[in-house]
Design an enzyme around this catalytic site. Sequence first.
Site, PDB file in Angstrom:
ATOM      1  N   HIS A   1       0.817  -1.211   0.000  1.00 22.78           N
ATOM      2  CA  HIS A   1       0.000   0.000   0.000  1.00 22.78           C
ATOM      3  C   HIS A   1       0.853   1.265   0.000  1.00 22.78           C
ATOM      4  O   HIS A   1       2.028   1.227   0.304  1.00 22.78           O
ATOM      5  CB  HIS A   1      -0.998   0.029   1.170  1.00 22.78           C
ATOM      6  CG  HIS A   1      -0.406   0.330   2.513  1.00 22.78           C
ATOM      7  ND1 HIS A   1      -0.183  -0.635   3.457  1.00 22.78           N
ATOM      8  CD2 HIS A   1      -0.006   1.495   3.080  1.00 22.78           C
ATOM      9  CE1 HIS A   1       0.329  -0.091   4.535  1.00 22.78           C
ATOM     10  NE2 HIS A   1       0.451   1.218   4.342  1.00 22.78           N
TER      11      HIS A   1
ATOM     12  N   GLU B   1      -1.568   9.929 -12.245  1.00 23.02           N
ATOM     13  CA  GLU B   1      -1.360   9.812 -13.685  1.00 23.02           C
ATOM     14  C   GLU B   1      -2.293   8.726 -14.203  1.00 23.02           C
ATOM     15  O   GLU B   1      -2.303   7.610 -13.679  1.00 23.02           O
ATOM     16  CB  GLU B   1       0.086   9.435 -13.975  1.00 23.02           C
ATOM     17  CG  GLU B   1       0.384   9.298 -15.463  1.00 23.02           C
ATOM     18  CD  GLU B   1       1.828   8.894 -15.754  1.00 23.02           C
ATOM     19  OE1 GLU B   1       2.237   9.009 -16.901  1.00 23.02           O
ATOM     20  OE2 GLU B   1       2.526   8.461 -14.805  1.00 23.02           O
TER      21      GLU B   1
ATOM     22  N   HIS C   1       3.663  11.270  -8.070  1.00 24.75           N
ATOM     23  CA  HIS C   1       2.301  10.871  -8.383  1.00 24.75           C
ATOM     24  C   HIS C   1       2.088   9.379  -8.198  1.00 24.75           C
ATOM     25  O   HIS C   1       3.033   8.613  -8.116  1.00 24.75           O
ATOM     26  CB  HIS C   1       1.955  11.245  -9.827  1.00 24.75           C
ATOM     27  CG  HIS C   1       2.797  10.560 -10.848  1.00 24.75           C
ATOM     28  ND1 HIS C   1       4.021  11.041 -11.264  1.00 24.75           N
ATOM     29  CD2 HIS C   1       2.620   9.393 -11.524  1.00 24.75           C
ATOM     30  CE1 HIS C   1       4.533  10.217 -12.155  1.00 24.75           C
ATOM     31  NE2 HIS C   1       3.714   9.198 -12.329  1.00 24.75           N
TER      32      HIS C   1
ATOM     33  N   GLU D   1      -3.950   3.666   1.174  1.00 26.23           N
ATOM     34  CA  GLU D   1      -4.413   3.875   2.544  1.00 26.23           C
ATOM     35  C   GLU D   1      -4.651   5.364   2.726  1.00 26.23           C
ATOM     36  O   GLU D   1      -3.721   6.163   2.634  1.00 26.23           O
ATOM     37  CB  GLU D   1      -3.359   3.395   3.536  1.00 26.23           C
ATOM     38  CG  GLU D   1      -3.672   3.746   4.978  1.00 26.23           C
ATOM     39  CD  GLU D   1      -2.481   3.510   5.894  1.00 26.23           C
ATOM     40  OE1 GLU D   1      -2.246   4.371   6.766  1.00 26.23           O
ATOM     41  OE2 GLU D   1      -1.781   2.493   5.737  1.00 26.23           O
TER      42      GLU D   1
END
Length: 130
Positions: free
Chosen positions: A7, A122, A75, A56
């Site tokens: 994550h 993106e 990003h 998260e």
Amino acid sequence: MQYKLVHTCLRVRDLEASLKFYTEGLGLKETRRKCFPEHDFDLVFLSDEAGHFEIELTYNYDREEPYEVGNGYSHLAMTVDDLEASRERHEEMGYPVTKLMGLPGSPPRYYFVTDPDGYDVEVIRAQPEA
């Protein structure tokens, strides 16, 4: 020894606005939620259909000031089948979007959309499966 990405944590100021962006705007699903009211924060995990990686969202109660994204963060990236329709949809939803772009000498194959806390995502044209 083998490592696996599980994550990425993003701190958010308005949990509901962020959930709307990631679920309605990007099609992610909430996979689990952990609330810690005695410590003034909640964790909400979101994932795509494959479920191999999660975002998260960390929501600290009563945060007044926006988080500083910083100059080292760039990003997150996701793919989508219909890039043009996706960009148009994000624009209609009122999220900041860039024009369609491509790497130098390449046709357009991605754009960026910004979430309510200033994090860029993106969105890349998915490659057809061979």
